[in-house]
Design a protein around this motif. Structure first.
Motif, PDB file in Angstrom:
ATOM      1  N   ASN A  65      42.308  41.063  31.458  1.00  0.00           N
ATOM      2  CA  ASN A  65      40.964  40.997  32.051  1.00  0.00           C
ATOM      3  C   ASN A  65      40.693  39.610  32.612  1.00  0.00           C
ATOM      4  O   ASN A  65      40.132  39.469  33.712  1.00  0.00           O
ATOM      5  N   LEU A  66      41.078  38.588  31.876  1.00  0.00           N
ATOM      6  CA  LEU A  66      40.835  37.206  32.311  1.00  0.00           C
ATOM      7  C   LEU A  66      41.645  36.866  33.557  1.00  0.00           C
ATOM      8  O   LEU A  66      41.175  36.128  34.429  1.00  0.00           O
ATOM      9  N   GLU A  67      42.852  37.394  33.640  1.00  0.00           N
ATOM     10  CA  GLU A  67      43.672  37.158  34.833  1.00  0.00           C
ATOM     11  C   GLU A  67      43.033  37.805  36.059  1.00  0.00           C
ATOM     12  O   GLU A  67      43.036  37.233  37.156  1.00  0.00           O
ATOM     13  N   VAL A  68      42.475  39.007  35.864  1.00  0.00           N
ATOM     14  CA  VAL A  68      41.758  39.675  36.957  1.00  0.00           C
ATOM     15  C   VAL A  68      40.534  38.853  37.356  1.00  0.00           C
ATOM     16  O   VAL A  68      40.272  38.628  38.547  1.00  0.00           O
ATOM     17  N   ASN A  69      39.777  38.381  36.359  1.00  0.00           N
ATOM     18  CA  ASN A  69      38.579  37.584  36.631  1.00  0.00           C
ATOM     19  C   ASN A  69      38.925  36.281  37.336  1.00  0.00           C
ATOM     20  O   ASN A  69      38.176  35.825  38.212  1.00  0.00           O
ATOM     21  N   GLU A  70      40.037  35.682  36.957  1.00  0.00           N
ATOM     22  CA  GLU A  70      40.460  34.437  37.598  1.00  0.00           C
ATOM     23  C   GLU A  70      40.703  34.662  39.095  1.00  0.00           C
ATOM     24  O   GLU A  70      40.241  33.884  39.930  1.00  0.00           O
ATOM     25  N   LEU A  71      41.412  35.730  39.428  1.00  0.00           N
ATOM     26  CA  LEU A  71      41.698  36.032  40.832  1.00  0.00           C
ATOM     27  C   LEU A  71      40.414  36.358  41.596  1.00  0.00           C
ATOM     28  O   LEU A  71      40.226  35.904  42.739  1.00  0.00           O
ATOM     29  N   ARG A  72      39.536  37.142  40.968  1.00  0.00           N
ATOM     30  CA  ARG A  72      38.281  37.517  41.633  1.00  0.00           C
ATOM     31  C   ARG A  72      37.391  36.302  41.854  1.00  0.00           C
ATOM     32  O   ARG A  72      36.757  36.171  42.913  1.00  0.00           O
ATOM     33  N   LEU A  73      37.329  35.423  40.880  1.00  0.00           N
ATOM     34  CA  LEU A  73      36.504  34.225  41.011  1.00  0.00           C
ATOM     35  C   LEU A  73      37.045  33.302  42.098  1.00  0.00           C
ATOM     36  O   LEU A  73      36.281  32.764  42.911  1.00  0.00           O
ATOM     37  N   LYS A  74      38.362  33.125  42.126  1.00  0.00           N
ATOM     38  CA  LYS A  74      38.975  32.268  43.155  1.00  0.00           C
ATOM     39  C   LYS A  74      38.660  32.795  44.555  1.00  0.00           C
ATOM     40  O   LYS A  74      38.280  32.033  45.445  1.00  0.00           O
ATOM     41  N   LYS A  75      38.838  34.094  44.741  1.00  0.00           N
ATOM     42  CA  LYS A  75      38.572  34.702  46.048  1.00  0.00           C
ATOM     43  C   LYS A  75      37.092  34.583  46.409  1.00  0.00           C
ATOM     44  O   LYS A  75      36.745  34.268  47.555  1.00  0.00           O
ATOM     45  N   SER A  76      36.220  34.824  45.426  1.00  0.00           N
ATOM     46  CA  SER A  76      34.784  34.761  45.680  1.00  0.00           C
ATOM     47  C   SER A  76      34.342  33.346  46.028  1.00  0.00           C
ATOM     48  O   SER A  76      33.485  33.144  46.899  1.00  0.00           O
ATOM     49  N   ILE A  77      34.925  32.354  45.367  1.00  0.00           N
ATOM     50  CA  ILE A  77      34.596  30.952  45.659  1.00  0.00           C
ATOM     51  C   ILE A  77      34.997  30.605  47.091  1.00  0.00           C
ATOM     52  O   ILE A  77      34.247  29.961  47.832  1.00  0.00           O
ATOM     53  N   GLU A  78      36.185  31.047  47.493  1.00  0.00           N
ATOM     54  CA  GLU A  78      36.642  30.804  48.869  1.00  0.00           C
ATOM     55  C   GLU A  78      35.678  31.434  49.879  1.00  0.00           C
ATOM     56  O   GLU A  78      35.349  30.821  50.906  1.00  0.00           O
ATOM     57  N   GLU A  79      35.229  32.662  49.576  1.00  0.00           N
ATOM     58  CA  GLU A  79      34.296  33.348  50.473  1.00  0.00           C
ATOM     59  C   GLU A  79      32.942  32.631  50.523  1.00  0.00           C
ATOM     60  O   GLU A  79      32.300  32.553  51.588  1.00  0.00           O
ATOM     61  N   GLU A  80      32.497  32.128  49.376  1.00  0.00           N
ATOM     62  CA  GLU A  80      31.225  31.391  49.341  1.00  0.00           C
ATOM     63  C   GLU A  80      31.290  30.167  50.258  1.00  0.00           C
ATOM     64  O   GLU A  80      30.352  29.906  51.023  1.00  0.00           O
ATOM     65  N   ILE A 117      30.644  39.434  42.931  1.00  0.00           N
ATOM     66  CA  ILE A 117      31.681  39.274  41.914  1.00  0.00           C
ATOM     67  C   ILE A 117      31.490  40.329  40.837  1.00  0.00           C
ATOM     68  O   ILE A 117      30.379  40.546  40.357  1.00  0.00           O
ATOM     69  N   VAL A 118      32.573  41.024  40.516  1.00  0.00           N
ATOM     70  CA  VAL A 118      32.559  42.020  39.443  1.00  0.00           C
ATOM     71  C   VAL A 118      33.453  41.501  38.325  1.00  0.00           C
ATOM     72  O   VAL A 118      34.629  41.202  38.550  1.00  0.00           O
ATOM     73  N   ILE A 119      32.899  41.378  37.130  1.00  0.00           N
ATOM     74  CA  ILE A 119      33.633  40.831  35.986  1.00  0.00           C
ATOM     75  C   ILE A 119      34.325  41.950  35.219  1.00  0.00           C
ATOM     76  O   ILE A 119      33.694  42.936  34.823  1.00  0.00           O
ATOM     77  N   ALA A 120      35.635  41.799  35.015  1.00  0.00           N
ATOM     78  CA  ALA A 120      36.393  42.751  34.190  1.00  0.00           C
ATOM     79  C   ALA A 120      36.156  42.419  32.718  1.00  0.00           C
ATOM     80  O   ALA A 120      36.408  41.289  32.289  1.00  0.00           O
ATOM     81  N   LYS A 121      35.678  43.373  31.942  1.00  0.00           N
ATOM     82  CA  LYS A 121      35.381  43.087  30.538  1.00  0.00           C
ATOM     83  C   LYS A 121      35.599  44.291  29.629  1.00  0.00           C
ATOM     84  O   LYS A 121      34.963  44.423  28.589  1.00  0.00           O
ATOM     85  N   THR A 122      36.511  45.189  30.001  1.00  0.00           N
ATOM     86  CA  THR A 122      36.772  46.363  29.173  1.00  0.00           C
ATOM     87  C   THR A 122      37.312  45.970  27.794  1.00  0.00           C
ATOM     88  O   THR A 122      36.935  46.568  26.783  1.00  0.00           O
ATOM     89  N   ALA A 123      38.189  44.957  27.753  1.00  0.00           N
ATOM     90  CA  ALA A 123      38.756  44.519  26.474  1.00  0.00           C
ATOM     91  C   ALA A 123      37.687  43.868  25.602  1.00  0.00           C
ATOM     92  O   ALA A 123      37.667  44.059  24.382  1.00  0.00           O
ATOM     93  N   PHE A 124      36.788  43.104  26.226  1.00  0.00           N
ATOM     94  CA  PHE A 124      35.696  42.482  25.464  1.00  0.00           C
ATOM     95  C   PHE A 124      34.813  43.554  24.844  1.00  0.00           C
ATOM     96  O   PHE A 124      34.409  43.432  23.678  1.00  0.00           O
ATOM     97  N   GLU A 125      34.509  44.604  25.598  1.00  0.00           N
ATOM     98  CA  GLU A 125      33.686  45.684  25.063  1.00  0.00           C
ATOM     99  C   GLU A 125      34.397  46.401  23.925  1.00  0.00           C
ATOM    100  O   GLU A 125      33.767  46.840  22.957  1.00  0.00           O
ATOM    101  N   ALA A 126      35.722  46.518  24.027  1.00  0.00           N
ATOM    102  CA  ALA A 126      36.503  47.147  22.955  1.00  0.00           C
ATOM    103  C   ALA A 126      36.459  46.296  21.681  1.00  0.00           C
ATOM    104  O   ALA A 126      36.341  46.818  20.569  1.00  0.00           O
ATOM    105  N   ILE A 127      36.544  44.973  21.849  1.00  0.00           N
ATOM    106  CA  ILE A 127      36.453  44.061  20.703  1.00  0.00           C
ATOM    107  C   ILE A 127      35.068  44.144  20.077  1.00  0.00           C
ATOM    108  O   ILE A 127      34.922  44.208  18.859  1.00  0.00           O
TER     109      ILE A 127
END
Length: 249
Positions: A65-80, A117-127
């Motif tokens: 999930n964190l790896e997905v969030n890292e990629l999404r955040l990087k792309k979103s920052i570039e777009e901003e 930005i969409v945050i991946a958090k399925t594993a966090f919800e499982a925890i």
């Protein structure tokens, strides 16, 4: 085995060896207690082994999930930043009353773009569902909760939700008022796609409401980039912490 011990008890009682019977009975109770303790110990060991396996699995999923969030955040920052640069260009054009040319259309269209930005958090919800105590490291547990329950929540509240209020009420009406889309097939911003041509360029130059709005929009883009950069740093830090923790489990 039970019959064997029963015979011993009966023989001791029949021979009136009561003191020896008491000693034997006490010893038998001790053996039973030891047996129960051993069984509990084995059961605890098995449960700990199961919990450890679950913890490893959940942390591995959280890492994904964190790896997905890292990629999404990087792309979103570039777009901003890209949108921010286009907004700066638009503001300079309007304030300097520059002569119109077709190359401006890209920036007029880009200035209306928002990077969600969409945050991946399925594993966090499982925890959370299983219980945070499944994470044995107190420090790691705290950082996980802080990132997902605090940092990401603030990020979404101050970017996506704010933009959801500002864009339809302030930005979109003025965009519709002043611009005509050249293409409507996609929003990839390649060549002329989503370029926006002014309907009346002279009216746009003198619309102080639009100029004020687009400046506000620019401040949102750079503020959003700052928030996402902060979230990105914490995401990377938690990734490293989880990788290190998994090596010790």
């Amino acid at each position: 085995m039970i019959k064997f011990f029963r015979r011993i008890r009966q023989r001791l009682l029949s021979e009136n060896k009561f003191s020896k019977y008491l000693i034997y009975a006490f010893g038998e109770i001790v053996l039973v207690v030891i047996g129960i303790l051993i069984a509990l110990k084995i059961n605890t060991w098995n449960q700990n082994r199961i919990d450890l396996k679950i913890e490893k699995q959940l942390l591995s999923e959280l890492l994904e999930n964190l790896e997905v969030n890292e990629l999404r955040l990087k792309k979103s920052i570039e777009e901003e930043y890209r949108t921010g640069e286009s907004i700066q260009f638009v503001v300079e054009v309007l304030e300097n009353k520059s002569v119109y040319n077709d190359s401006m259309n890209y920036h007029f269209g880009r200035a209306d773009f928002t990077s969600d930005i969409v945050i991946a958090k399925t594993a966090f919800e499982a925890i959370k569902s299983r219980g945070f105590q499944i994470i044995t490291s107190d420090a790691l547990r705290k950082e996980i909760i802080d990132l997902f329950d605090s940092e990401y929540t603030v990020l979404l509240a101050q970017t996506v939700r704010l933009e959801d209020q500002f864009w339809p009420n302030s930005s979109l009406p003025l965009f519709h008022k002043h611009f005509r889309l050249i293409e409507m097939k996609s929003r990839t911003f390649n060549k002329t796609l989503y370029d926006a041509k002014p309907i009346d360029y002279d009216a746009l130059l003198h619309d102080e409401v639009y100029i004020n709005m687009i400046k506000h929009r620019g401040s949102f883009r750079y503020a959003g980039a700052d928030l996402k950069n902060k979230a990105l740093e914490k995401t990377r830090a938690l990734k490293e912490q989880i990788i290190s923790n998994l090596k010790t489990l």
